[in-house]
Design a protein around this motif. Structure first.
Motif, PDB file in Angstrom:
ATOM      1  N   ASP A 191       0.821  -1.198   0.000  1.00 38.59           N
ATOM      2  CA  ASP A 191       0.000   0.000   0.000  1.00 38.59           C
ATOM      3  C   ASP A 191       0.864   1.261   0.000  1.00 38.59           C
ATOM      4  OD1 ASP A 191      -2.925   0.774   0.178  1.00 38.59           O
ATOM      5  OD2 ASP A 191      -2.079   1.958   1.829  1.00 38.59           O
ATOM      6  N   ARG A 209      -8.885   1.054   1.422  1.00 38.35           N
ATOM      7  CA  ARG A 209      -8.495   0.405   0.165  1.00 38.35           C
ATOM      8  C   ARG A 209      -8.730  -1.092   0.314  1.00 38.35           C
ATOM      9  NH1 ARG A 209      -4.821   5.179  -0.448  1.00 38.35           N
ATOM     10  NH2 ARG A 209      -3.148   4.528   0.903  1.00 38.35           N
ATOM     11  N   LEU A 231      -5.426  -4.437  -6.082  1.00 40.38           N
ATOM     12  CA  LEU A 231      -6.203  -3.373  -5.452  1.00 40.38           C
ATOM     13  C   LEU A 231      -7.507  -3.220  -6.223  1.00 40.38           C
ATOM     14  CD1 LEU A 231      -6.546  -1.098  -3.415  1.00 40.38           C
ATOM     15  CD2 LEU A 231      -5.173   0.361  -4.911  1.00 40.38           C
TER      16      LEU A 231
END
Length: 145
Positions: A31, A124, A135
């Motif tokens: 991330d 997310r 993602l």
């Protein structure tokens, strides 16, 4: 006994596909790489990370970006002075993980010498797609200071 053993061995690939895409520390690192890719416009990394059905819902639905629209925007990125996250947490359920926290961006003003700072709460969602961590979605909310 052999039948049970063979059944378990046969189920291992299915069990692996239901696992989260990365352990929490590695997912936080991935991330962080996403944040850096947004900062510098790393389209190649984003192409490998984003799921086909990726969607980003910005503050109050002011903008909704698909995978294609984000990649097009990143081809001509706004280069940020800095971009980072804090207060990051990972929540896992099956093969899905949600990363949430606060993203702080410092973006250059038109004069090129001063900048403005914005803070966003983010969520997310990462999913295991065929053994790869992708993602799938992002939602951000601007935190007025």
């Amino acid at each position: 006994m052999k039948k049970i053993l063979f059944a378990l061995i046969g189920a291992l690939p299915l069990i692996a596909l239901a696992a989260p895409c990365l352990p929490a520390p590695a997912l936080i690192e991935r991330d962080t790489q996403y944040e850096e890719a947004l900062r510098v416009g790393n389209v190649q990394f984003l192409q490998s990370l984003l799921a086909d059905e990726y969607v980003w819902v910005h503050s109050l639905g002011s903008q909704i970006e698909s995978r294609g629209s984000l990649l097009a925007r990143m081809a001509k990125p706004v280069v940020f002075k800095a971009r980072g996250t804090s207060d990051v947490h990972v929540h896992v359920q099956g093969d899905t993980a949600v990363v949430r926290g606060v993203s702080t961006t410092e973006q250059w003003n038109a004069d090129g010498t001063t900048w403005r700072t914005n803070r966003y709460q983010f969520m997310r969602t990462y999913v295991n797609v065929g053994g790869e961590c992708k993602l799938l979605s992002v939602q951000t909310m601007n935190l007025k200071q």
